[in-house]
Design a protein around this motif. Structure first.
Motif, PDB file in Angstrom:
ATOM      1  N   GLU A   1       0.825  -1.215   0.000  1.00  0.00           N
ATOM      2  CA  GLU A   1       0.000   0.000   0.000  1.00  0.00           C
ATOM      3  C   GLU A   1       0.855   1.259   0.000  1.00  0.00           C
ATOM      4  OE1 GLU A   1      -2.422  -0.500   3.432  1.00  0.00           O
ATOM      5  OE2 GLU A   1      -3.783  -1.950   2.480  1.00  0.00           O
ATOM      6  N   SER A   2       2.018   1.201   0.632  1.00  0.00           N
ATOM      7  CA  SER A   2       2.893   2.379   0.711  1.00  0.00           C
ATOM      8  C   SER A   2       3.870   2.469  -0.455  1.00  0.00           C
ATOM      9  CB  SER A   2       3.676   2.361   2.035  1.00  0.00           C
ATOM     10  OG  SER A   2       4.542   1.225   2.078  1.00  0.00           O
ATOM     11  N   GLY A   3       3.941   1.414  -1.277  1.00  0.00           N
ATOM     12  CA  GLY A   3       4.882   1.402  -2.396  1.00  0.00           C
ATOM     13  C   GLY A   3       6.309   1.118  -1.971  1.00  0.00           C
ATOM     14  N   GLU A   4       6.510   0.615  -0.759  1.00  0.00           N
ATOM     15  CA  GLU A   4       7.839   0.309  -0.233  1.00  0.00           C
ATOM     16  C   GLU A   4       7.941  -1.180   0.119  1.00  0.00           C
ATOM     17  OE1 GLU A   4      10.370   2.313  -0.032  1.00  0.00           O
ATOM     18  OE2 GLU A   4       9.335   4.138  -0.682  1.00  0.00           O
ATOM     19  N   LEU A   5       7.523  -2.020  -0.821  1.00  0.00           N
ATOM     20  CA  LEU A   5       7.465  -3.449  -0.544  1.00  0.00           C
ATOM     21  C   LEU A   5       8.841  -4.034  -0.249  1.00  0.00           C
ATOM     22  CD1 LEU A   5       5.878  -6.066  -0.335  1.00  0.00           C
ATOM     23  CD2 LEU A   5       6.096  -6.331  -2.824  1.00  0.00           C
ATOM     24  N   ALA A   6       9.851  -3.689  -1.059  1.00  0.00           N
ATOM     25  CA  ALA A   6      11.187  -4.251  -0.866  1.00  0.00           C
ATOM     26  C   ALA A   6      11.745  -3.883   0.512  1.00  0.00           C
ATOM     27  CB  ALA A   6      12.137  -3.779  -1.962  1.00  0.00           C
ATOM     28  N   THR A   7      11.551  -2.618   0.904  1.00  0.00           N
ATOM     29  CA  THR A   7      12.023  -2.171   2.223  1.00  0.00           C
ATOM     30  C   THR A   7      11.289  -2.904   3.335  1.00  0.00           C
ATOM     31  OG1 THR A   7      12.531   0.015   1.338  1.00  0.00           O
ATOM     32  CG2 THR A   7      12.322  -0.180   3.723  1.00  0.00           C
ATOM     33  N   MET A   8       9.977  -3.062   3.170  1.00  0.00           N
ATOM     34  CA  MET A   8       9.186  -3.760   4.193  1.00  0.00           C
ATOM     35  C   MET A   8       9.592  -5.230   4.287  1.00  0.00           C
ATOM     36  SD  MET A   8       7.016  -3.413   6.577  1.00  0.00           S
ATOM     37  CE  MET A   8       6.239  -1.826   6.240  1.00  0.00           C
ATOM     38  N   LEU A   9       9.915  -5.844   3.159  1.00  0.00           N
ATOM     39  CA  LEU A   9      10.365  -7.236   3.174  1.00  0.00           C
ATOM     40  C   LEU A   9      11.688  -7.374   3.929  1.00  0.00           C
ATOM     41  CD1 LEU A   9       9.447  -8.256  -0.483  1.00  0.00           C
ATOM     42  CD2 LEU A   9       8.516  -9.292   1.599  1.00  0.00           C
ATOM     43  N   GLU A  10      12.571  -6.393   3.771  1.00  0.00           N
ATOM     44  CA  GLU A  10      13.827  -6.419   4.526  1.00  0.00           C
ATOM     45  C   GLU A  10      13.556  -6.306   6.023  1.00  0.00           C
ATOM     46  OE1 GLU A  10      16.312  -3.339   3.033  1.00  0.00           O
ATOM     47  OE2 GLU A  10      16.919  -4.459   1.239  1.00  0.00           O
ATOM     48  N   ARG A  11      12.591  -5.477   6.391  1.00  0.00           N
ATOM     49  CA  ARG A  11      12.240  -5.350   7.808  1.00  0.00           C
ATOM     50  C   ARG A  11      11.643  -6.651   8.341  1.00  0.00           C
ATOM     51  NH1 ARG A  11       9.381   0.677   7.758  1.00  0.00           N
ATOM     52  NH2 ARG A  11      11.295   1.867   7.305  1.00  0.00           N
ATOM     53  N   ILE A  12      10.826  -7.302   7.517  1.00  0.00           N
ATOM     54  CA  ILE A  12      10.261  -8.596   7.914  1.00  0.00           C
ATOM     55  C   ILE A  12      11.380  -9.605   8.135  1.00  0.00           C
ATOM     56  CG2 ILE A  12       8.864 -10.547   7.125  1.00  0.00           C
ATOM     57  CD1 ILE A  12       7.133  -8.512   5.602  1.00  0.00           C
ATOM     58  N   ALA A  13      12.345  -9.637   7.214  1.00  0.00           N
ATOM     59  CA  ALA A  13      13.467 -10.573   7.347  1.00  0.00           C
ATOM     60  C   ALA A  13      14.244 -10.308   8.632  1.00  0.00           C
ATOM     61  CB  ALA A  13      14.382 -10.463   6.133  1.00  0.00           C
ATOM     62  N   SER A  14      14.503  -9.031   8.929  1.00  0.00           N
ATOM     63  CA  SER A  14      15.234  -8.685  10.152  1.00  0.00           C
ATOM     64  C   SER A  14      14.434  -9.064  11.401  1.00  0.00           C
ATOM     65  CB  SER A  14      15.543  -7.183  10.173  1.00  0.00           C
ATOM     66  OG  SER A  14      16.364  -6.820   9.095  1.00  0.00           O
ATOM     67  N   LEU A  15      13.120  -8.801  11.355  1.00  0.00           N
ATOM     68  CA  LEU A  15      12.256  -9.129  12.490  1.00  0.00           C
ATOM     69  C   LEU A  15      12.265 -10.623  12.772  1.00  0.00           C
ATOM     70  CD1 LEU A  15      10.011  -8.515  14.572  1.00  0.00           C
ATOM     71  CD2 LEU A  15       8.353  -8.711  12.687  1.00  0.00           C
ATOM     72  N   TYR A  16      12.127 -11.428  11.734  1.00  0.00           N
ATOM     73  CA  TYR A  16      12.054 -12.869  11.951  1.00  0.00           C
ATOM     74  C   TYR A  16      13.429 -13.491  12.178  1.00  0.00           C
ATOM     75  CZ  TYR A  16       7.082 -12.940  11.384  1.00  0.00           C
ATOM     76  OH  TYR A  16       5.742 -12.747  11.611  1.00  0.00           O
ATOM     77  N   ASP A  17      14.483 -12.814  11.731  1.00  0.00           N
ATOM     78  CA  ASP A  17      15.831 -13.223  12.131  1.00  0.00           C
ATOM     79  C   ASP A  17      15.983 -13.105  13.644  1.00  0.00           C
ATOM     80  OD1 ASP A  17      16.845 -13.992   9.712  1.00  0.00           O
ATOM     81  OD2 ASP A  17      17.743 -12.043   9.248  1.00  0.00           O
ATOM     82  N   ARG A  18      15.496 -11.990  14.186  1.00  0.00           N
ATOM     83  CA  ARG A  18      15.569 -11.790  15.641  1.00  0.00           C
ATOM     84  C   ARG A  18      14.733 -12.836  16.367  1.00  0.00           C
ATOM     85  NH1 ARG A  18      15.117  -6.336  14.052  1.00  0.00           N
ATOM     86  NH2 ARG A  18      12.911  -6.274  14.655  1.00  0.00           N
ATOM     87  N   LYS A  19      13.575 -13.167  15.806  1.00  0.00           N
ATOM     88  CA  LYS A  19      12.737 -14.190  16.423  1.00  0.00           C
ATOM     89  C   LYS A  19      13.429 -15.552  16.405  1.00  0.00           C
ATOM     90  CE  LYS A  19       8.149 -12.186  15.767  1.00  0.00           C
ATOM     91  NZ  LYS A  19       6.758 -12.455  15.387  1.00  0.00           N
ATOM     92  N   VAL A  20      14.135 -15.838  15.316  1.00  0.00           N
ATOM     93  CA  VAL A  20      14.872 -17.103  15.229  1.00  0.00           C
ATOM     94  C   VAL A  20      15.955 -17.157  16.296  1.00  0.00           C
ATOM     95  CG1 VAL A  20      16.523 -18.383  13.808  1.00  0.00           C
ATOM     96  CG2 VAL A  20      14.396 -17.570  12.797  1.00  0.00           C
ATOM     97  N   ARG A  21      16.717 -16.057  16.429  1.00  0.00           N
ATOM     98  CA  ARG A  21      17.774 -16.027  17.452  1.00  0.00           C
ATOM     99  C   ARG A  21      17.188 -16.156  18.854  1.00  0.00           C
ATOM    100  NH1 ARG A  21      20.126 -12.253  13.706  1.00  0.00           N
ATOM    101  NH2 ARG A  21      19.058 -10.501  14.689  1.00  0.00           N
ATOM    102  N   ALA A  22      16.055 -15.490  19.089  1.00  0.00           N
ATOM    103  CA  ALA A  22      15.395 -15.597  20.406  1.00  0.00           C
ATOM    104  C   ALA A  22      14.916 -17.023  20.647  1.00  0.00           C
ATOM    105  CB  ALA A  22      14.226 -14.622  20.483  1.00  0.00           C
TER     106      ALA A  22
END
Length: 358
Positions: A297-318
């Motif tokens: 919706e914001s036109g920033e899909l690639a950036t949001m996907l990177e944030r998702i990857a970082s978020l779930y990387d942290r969840k994996v480490r936790a």
């Protein structure tokens, strides 16, 4: 022609470790960024590498480029080394004329995934050692220690406590029929290996793994991070979304998730948004799908996907940290309980000898 087919067959079986691929990608990115031509950069890498297997792969790529093949086509002859995501990104870089930038992104991505994979493997070393030591200790007690006590108590001819009889009976059964357990274990492993080679069977096993407590959540977070990062890189390089979604799905190791992502990619051709198609498959976590919707919706899909990857990387480490915090004391408690039961049963029998008639 026969020699060419044999060479292609040999190439398809060649494999290199993920860390080696990351290192080669970074090296090639650096050389191309210095305005060197691709064939010259590969020639320098061939001369600099001492490992014969790596030199063989580089030489083959170098030769194919001299023959007129595109770099992505040359890479495709090594499917065990270069993933579909890797090849498609290289193809996008060739079309867009920004191959050095693509290689730099790939290098960063591969190094990040290798670091996460190493973290998981390193975290599993201690629990694995603990399990092996526990198994060997229990094996030694059952095979060498308990049979001696069984002979001792049998010679004395005194009645034994129920717990002692149960423990000694368990040791006797294990010593007599251990080979049945071994055959059963091999049969189960063989069956699972056979099922895992079948795409449908592997999808069923992977679906079952996702339903396991704790471990299933860890797997889904791991695959979500990998998928989001792959899709982000593909999107930034201008790969068409339907193709990018399918390629990113191919890079997912869990076949149940991959199949559902392919369904979403197919349905995306009929229209609609990525978030809507992913929501319909109910494969990825709801939070990730909602973030993808916001990115669209914001036109920033690639950036949001990177944030998702970082978020779930942290969840994996936790998850790794929590899992280790629970696993280590749980293994120690289980091993200690088993040994304690065995020792207590023997002590009960020995103390009972005092009450036996002389």
């Amino acid at each position: 022609m026969v020699a060419s087919k044999a060479r292609a067959h040999q190439d398809s079986k060649t494999a290199l470790s993920a860390s080696v691929v990351a290192s080669l990608t970074e090296e090639l990115s650096t050389l191309l960024s210095a305005s060197l031509e691709l064939d010259r950069a590969l020639g320098i890498m061939i001369e600099a590498n001492q490992d014969e297997k790596i030199k063989e792969v580089l030489d083959s790529l170098h030769r194919r480029i001299h023959e007129g093949a595109d770099f992505s086509v040359a890479l495709a002859s090594y499917p065990k080394i270069f993933s579909p995501t890797y090849i498609n990104l290289i193809r996008a870089g060739e079309v867009g004329g920004n191959l050095p930038e693509v290689l730099a992104r790939l290098s960063s991505y591969l190094n990040m995934m290798a670091a996460l994979r190493d973290r998981v493997l390193s975290a599993m070393i201690y629990p694995l050692i603990l399990v092996v030591v526990a198994a060997l200790s229990l094996f030694g007690v059952l095979v060498f220690v308990l049979p001696e006590f069984d002979k001792l108590f049998a010679d004395m001819g005194v009645p034994l406590p129920l717990l002692t009889e149960a423990v000694l009976a368990s040791a006797k059964i294990f010593n007599q029929y251990w080979w049945i357990l071994a055959v059963l274990l091999v049969a189960i492993c063989g069956y699972l290996k056979y099922r895992y080679r079948d795409p449908h069977g592997r999808a069923q096993i992977d679906s079952w793994l996702l339903g396991l407590p704790l471990f299933g959540s860890f797997l889904k977070n791991w695959e979500t991070a990998s998928f989001a990062r792959n899709l982000s890189v593909l999107t930034r390089q201008g790969v068409p979304m339907t193709q990018a979604l399918a390629v990113a799905a191919d890079a997912v190791s869990n076949r149940y998730i991959a199949e559902n992502l392919h369904i979403a990619a197919g349905e995306l051709q009929l229209g609609g948004t990525i978030a809507k198609r992913l929501h319909d498959t109910e494969t990825l976590p709801r939070q990730a799908v909602q973030m993808i919707q916001i990115g669209e919706e914001s036109g920033e899909l690639a950036t949001m996907l990177e944030r998702i990857a970082s978020l779930y990387d942290r969840k994996v480490r936790a998850s790794i940290d929590r899992g280790l915090a629970l696993l280590e004391p749980a293994l120690i408690l289980i091993l200690g309980s088993v040994i304690a039961i065995i020792i207590f049963s023997i002590l009960m029998a020995i103390l009972g000898l005092n009450d036996a008639p002389i």
